[in-house]
Design a protein around this motif. Sequence first.
Motif, short mmCIF file in Angstrom:
data_model
loop_
_atom_site.label_atom_id
_atom_site.label_comp_id
_atom_site.label_asym_id
_atom_site.label_seq_id
_atom_site.Cartn_x
_atom_site.Cartn_y
_atom_site.Cartn_z
N ALA A 48 39.68 37.80 45.45
CA ALA A 48 40.54 36.91 44.67
C ALA A 48 40.21 35.45 44.91
O ALA A 48 40.30 34.62 44.00
CB ALA A 48 42.01 37.18 45.00
N ARG A 49 39.84 35.11 46.13
CA ARG A 49 39.47 33.73 46.43
C ARG A 49 38.27 33.30 45.60
O ARG A 49 38.24 32.20 45.03
CB ARG A 49 39.15 33.60 47.92
CG ARG A 49 38.66 32.21 48.30
CD ARG A 49 38.04 32.17 49.69
NE ARG A 49 37.42 30.85 49.92
CZ ARG A 49 36.21 30.52 49.50
NH1 ARG A 49 35.48 31.40 48.82
NH2 ARG A 49 35.73 29.31 49.73
N ALA A 50 37.26 34.14 45.53
CA ALA A 50 36.03 33.77 44.85
C ALA A 50 36.15 33.81 43.33
O ALA A 50 35.51 33.01 42.63
CB ALA A 50 34.89 34.69 45.29
N LEU A 51 36.96 34.72 42.81
CA LEU A 51 37.07 34.88 41.36
C LEU A 51 37.93 33.77 40.74
O LEU A 51 38.94 33.36 41.30
CB LEU A 51 37.69 36.23 41.02
CG LEU A 51 36.75 37.44 41.07
CD1 LEU A 51 37.56 38.73 41.09
CD2 LEU A 51 35.79 37.43 39.89
N GLY A 91 41.62 35.00 35.76
CA GLY A 91 41.19 35.80 34.63
C GLY A 91 39.86 36.51 34.84
O GLY A 91 39.42 37.28 33.98
N GLY A 92 39.21 36.25 35.98
CA GLY A 92 37.93 36.89 36.28
C GLY A 92 38.10 38.39 36.48
O GLY A 92 39.21 38.89 36.70
N ARG A 93 36.98 39.11 36.41
CA ARG A 93 37.02 40.56 36.50
C ARG A 93 36.38 41.08 37.79
O ARG A 93 35.33 40.60 38.20
CB ARG A 93 36.29 41.20 35.31
CG ARG A 93 36.96 40.97 33.95
CD ARG A 93 38.34 41.61 33.91
NE ARG A 93 38.88 41.69 32.55
CZ ARG A 93 39.62 40.77 31.98
NH1 ARG A 93 39.88 39.64 32.63
NH2 ARG A 93 40.11 40.93 30.76
N PHE A 149 45.77 40.91 41.66
CA PHE A 149 45.07 41.64 40.61
C PHE A 149 46.00 42.55 39.81
O PHE A 149 47.00 43.05 40.34
CB PHE A 149 43.97 42.51 41.23
CG PHE A 149 42.81 41.74 41.79
CD1 PHE A 149 41.78 41.31 40.98
CD2 PHE A 149 42.76 41.43 43.15
CE1 PHE A 149 40.71 40.60 41.49
CE2 PHE A 149 41.69 40.71 43.69
CZ PHE A 149 40.67 40.29 42.85
N VAL A 150 45.62 42.77 38.55
CA VAL A 150 46.28 43.78 37.72
C VAL A 150 45.18 44.62 37.07
O VAL A 150 44.07 44.13 36.81
CB VAL A 150 47.17 43.16 36.63
CG1 VAL A 150 48.36 42.46 37.25
CG2 VAL A 150 46.38 42.21 35.74
N LEU A 160 36.56 51.45 37.71
CA LEU A 160 37.80 50.70 37.75
C LEU A 160 37.49 49.25 37.42
O LEU A 160 36.42 48.75 37.76
CB LEU A 160 38.45 50.78 39.14
CG LEU A 160 38.94 52.16 39.60
CD1 LEU A 160 39.18 52.17 41.11
CD2 LEU A 160 40.23 52.55 38.85
N VAL A 161 38.43 48.56 36.77
CA VAL A 161 38.24 47.14 36.50
C VAL A 161 39.60 46.45 36.59
O VAL A 161 40.61 46.97 36.11
CB VAL A 161 37.58 46.90 35.11
CG1 VAL A 161 38.38 47.54 33.99
CG2 VAL A 161 37.41 45.40 34.85
N TYR A 162 39.61 45.29 37.25
CA TYR A 162 40.84 44.54 37.49
C TYR A 162 40.67 43.08 37.06
O TYR A 162 39.57 42.53 37.16
CB TYR A 162 41.23 44.61 38.97
CG TYR A 162 41.58 46.02 39.39
CD1 TYR A 162 42.88 46.49 39.33
CD2 TYR A 162 40.58 46.88 39.82
CE1 TYR A 162 43.18 47.80 39.68
CE2 TYR A 162 40.88 48.19 40.17
CZ TYR A 162 42.18 48.64 40.10
OH TYR A 162 42.49 49.94 40.44
N ARG A 163 41.78 42.50 36.62
CA ARG A 163 41.79 41.10 36.22
C ARG A 163 42.47 40.26 37.30
O ARG A 163 43.53 40.63 37.79
CB ARG A 163 42.50 40.93 34.88
CG ARG A 163 42.64 39.48 34.41
CD ARG A 163 43.17 39.42 32.99
NE ARG A 163 44.45 40.08 32.86
CZ ARG A 163 45.63 39.48 33.10
NH1 ARG A 163 45.67 38.22 33.53
NH2 ARG A 163 46.76 40.16 32.95
N ARG A 164 41.83 39.16 37.63
CA ARG A 164 42.40 38.25 38.63
C ARG A 164 43.52 37.45 37.98
O ARG A 164 43.34 36.77 36.95
CB ARG A 164 41.30 37.28 39.13
CG ARG A 164 41.52 36.72 40.53
CD ARG A 164 42.44 35.55 40.56
NE ARG A 164 42.48 34.99 41.92
CZ ARG A 164 43.61 34.67 42.55
NH1 ARG A 164 44.78 34.84 41.96
NH2 ARG A 164 43.57 34.15 43.75
N LEU A 165 44.74 37.54 38.55
CA LEU A 165 45.87 36.83 38.01
C LEU A 165 45.77 35.33 38.25
O LEU A 165 45.07 34.89 39.18
CB LEU A 165 47.17 37.36 38.65
CG LEU A 165 47.56 38.79 38.25
CD1 LEU A 165 48.70 39.27 39.13
CD2 LEU A 165 47.96 38.83 36.77
#
Length: 248
Positions: free
Chosen positions: A170-173, A176-178, A202-203, A236-241
Amino acid sequence: MPHETDAPRFRDRPVSFVRRSGRMSDAQERAWAELASRYAIDVQRDAAATSVLPGTSIVPAEVFGRAAPLTVEVGSGQGHAIVSAAAAAPDRDFLAVEVFRAGLARTMLDADRAGIRNLRLVEANAPEVLEHLLPEASVDELWIFFPDPWHKAKHNKRRLIAPPFPPLAARALRDGGRLRLATDWEDYARQMREVLADAEEFVPAFDGEWAERFDGRVMTAFERKGIAKGREIRDLVYRRLPRVDSGA
């Protein structure tokens, strides 16, 4: 008498790999000698050969010579996936993170043969790359395809996708990053899903139990091996909030 801070320091957490000293082929040795200056990022080390010194970081726009969306692949192996992706998307930049020099040498060799210039490599432990080397919110997509499953229960603690990992990703993304994941080990896939379900940053960016196969992932030897053994590939794929503004 040496000061106690001069004593050797070691990582305080298990890493998700075992460092091997396998000999590189002559072609890989030549590739490293001739191409590392073009493709490999020089890393300041901390306690270990594949560590990253805290407080040191890169500026992607300076490394690539332009500002462009950045995709990072952790555990790039021989580089088949990321070389193919970089060739297919010249408007994007790509960073391969791997601890095995032979794989990086092969990646450089294939990239050079294809005339690829939007790819860089870093020989380092991935969590330290995400925590130190990459600036915060600098990555558009983070890929982790077929990480070592450490399938024996006593070795599960070495798995990369564990509770300490999401905050680093999460820090690096960017917002909205994936984060894209894939594995052929069902229990690891379920662990990944459980770990990310508990990650507040993430979601899920998919419906149902698993994501559709990522079109940007070429078929590699790891995937073929898993299929040949009858294992199902799970994505799996997640979006960074969006980050919370602490000053609000």
